[in-house]
Design an enzyme around this catalytic site. Structure first.
Site, short mmCIF file in Angstrom:
data_model
loop_
_atom_site.label_atom_id
_atom_site.label_comp_id
_atom_site.label_asym_id
_atom_site.label_seq_id
_atom_site.Cartn_x
_atom_site.Cartn_y
_atom_site.Cartn_z
N THR A 88 0.84 -1.18 0.00
CA THR A 88 0.00 0.00 0.00
C THR A 88 0.89 1.24 0.00
O THR A 88 1.97 1.21 0.55
CB THR A 88 -0.81 -0.03 1.31
OG1 THR A 88 -1.57 -1.22 1.33
CG2 THR A 88 -1.71 1.15 1.48
N GLY B 45 -10.00 -3.62 2.11
CA GLY B 45 -9.17 -3.43 3.30
C GLY B 45 -9.40 -2.06 3.94
O GLY B 45 -10.42 -1.40 3.71
N THR C 80 -0.56 1.23 6.69
CA THR C 80 -0.23 0.13 5.79
C THR C 80 -0.08 -1.16 6.60
O THR C 80 0.50 -1.15 7.69
CB THR C 80 1.08 0.40 5.01
OG1 THR C 80 1.45 -0.80 4.33
CG2 THR C 80 2.23 0.83 5.90
N1 GLY Z 1 -3.73 -2.30 3.96
C1 GLY Z 1 -4.15 -2.64 2.68
C2 GLY Z 1 -5.13 -3.70 2.63
O1 GLY Z 1 -5.29 -4.46 3.58
O2 GLY Z 1 -5.81 -3.82 1.64
#
Ligand code: GLY
Length: 310
Positions: A176, A206, A227
């Site tokens: 991310t 997410g 992230t």
């Molecule tokens: N942190 C990015 C996701 O879990 O999609």
């Protein structure tokens, strides 16, 4: 005299020193530096934190190295579904998109949701209709094709497994992306963008497009971009929790960031990190993984571009 600060990330995960070739390490650092400089120049020229975070994230989305925009991972059906969000700490306005396909810069679409609609969050087919309404170019699948990403997907394809790019497999560490900034007026902004998890199914979303979970900004407290394993960041409402620790408990940015990343998140079983800045220009970049792609320019003018734990 007031200064500005900016921090960006390209994902946190299993980033162990010595596992990457020096050339690859150099290419990550160069991509981070380029994205940081774009935001930094905007702030230097009295631009807004909002524009700086958007532009820095666009630069990261345009790089195949990170799991966002061009570098997005493959879903279970072999496509790319992207999520992004952005928030203005001065107005508390926000925009977010989820499950968009073929969009070169999902963060630009999230900003358009914020600036051109009365809504905060558009998802799936509706978000795509909105993009088409604004004449966004829809990129061919080939634009998002990357051999390594494809290989990651082939290994998981036809199984019920999915994988966050930053996790488990020692040779798979992409992430991310995000940016936070404090401009010369003391205004804050945060932006986050991702391709999510390799082999994700069922419209999985997410934390990245969720205001309060993966992204949050409030001039009174801080701007945050997260992230890591999104499910834990959603359950911990991590970005907003950090803000609340400052607002209600009077913690410093550093103490609040450490509390959420090294205490609250691990208690849920979550791994990852975040970048945060406050209106004084203080920066915090904590992570509970081996590493996090990150770069920052603090209010004293100090620039850092780092991958591993120090
Ligand atoms: N942190 C990015 C996701 O879990 O999609």
């Amino acid at each position: 005299m007031r200064s500005y600060s900016i921090a960006i990330h390209g994902g946190a995960g299993t980033l162990v020193k010595g596992m990457m070739t020096p050339e690859k390490e150099a290419s990550y650092k160069s991509a981070l530096k380029k994205a940081l400089l774009i935001g930094q120049n905007i702030l230097e020229q009295k631009g807004t934190a909002l524009e700086a975070v958007q532009r820095s994230v666009m630069a990261l989305e345009d790089s195949p190295l990170f799991n966002a925009g061009k570098g997005s991972v493959f879903t279970a059906n072999g496509s790319h579904e992207m999520d992004a969000s952005i928030m203005d700490g001065q107005t508390l306005k926000a925009g977010a998109v989820s499950l968009v396909t073929g969009i070169k810069n999902p963060i630009a679409l999230a900003l358009d949701v914020m600036e051109r609609t009365d809504h905060v969050f558009l998802a799936g087919a509706g978000a795509m209709d909105f993009a088409k309404h604004l004449n966004y170019q829809i990129m061919e699948d080939s634009y998002f094709y990357d051999e390594l990403r494809h290989q990651q997907w082939i290994e998981l394809k036809d199984t019920a497994n999915f994988q966050l790019d930053h996790s488990q497999k020692k040779d798979n560490k992409f992430g991310t992306v995000g940016a936070v900034a404090c401009d010369l007026q003391g205004n804050l902004a945060a932006a986050t963008s991702t391709g999510g998890m390799t082999n994700k199914r069922f419209g999985r979303v997410g934390d990245s497009p969720m205001i309060g979970a993966g992204t949050f900004a409030n001039n009174a407290t801080c701007a945050v971009s997260c992230t890591g394993s999104g499910e834990y960041f959603i359950r911990g409402v991590v970005a907003y929790d950090l803000s609340c620790l400052i607002e209600y408990k009077g913690l410093s940015l550093e103490a609040a960031a450490m509390e959420v990343v090294h205490n609250r998140l691990p208690k849920l079983g979550g791994d990852g990190g975040l970048i945060a800045v406050d209106a004084l220009g203080n920066i915090a970049l904590p992570f509970n993984t081996e590493g996090m792609y990150r770069a920052s320019r603090n209010n004293m003018g100090k620039v850092e571009i780092l991958i591993y734990r120090n």
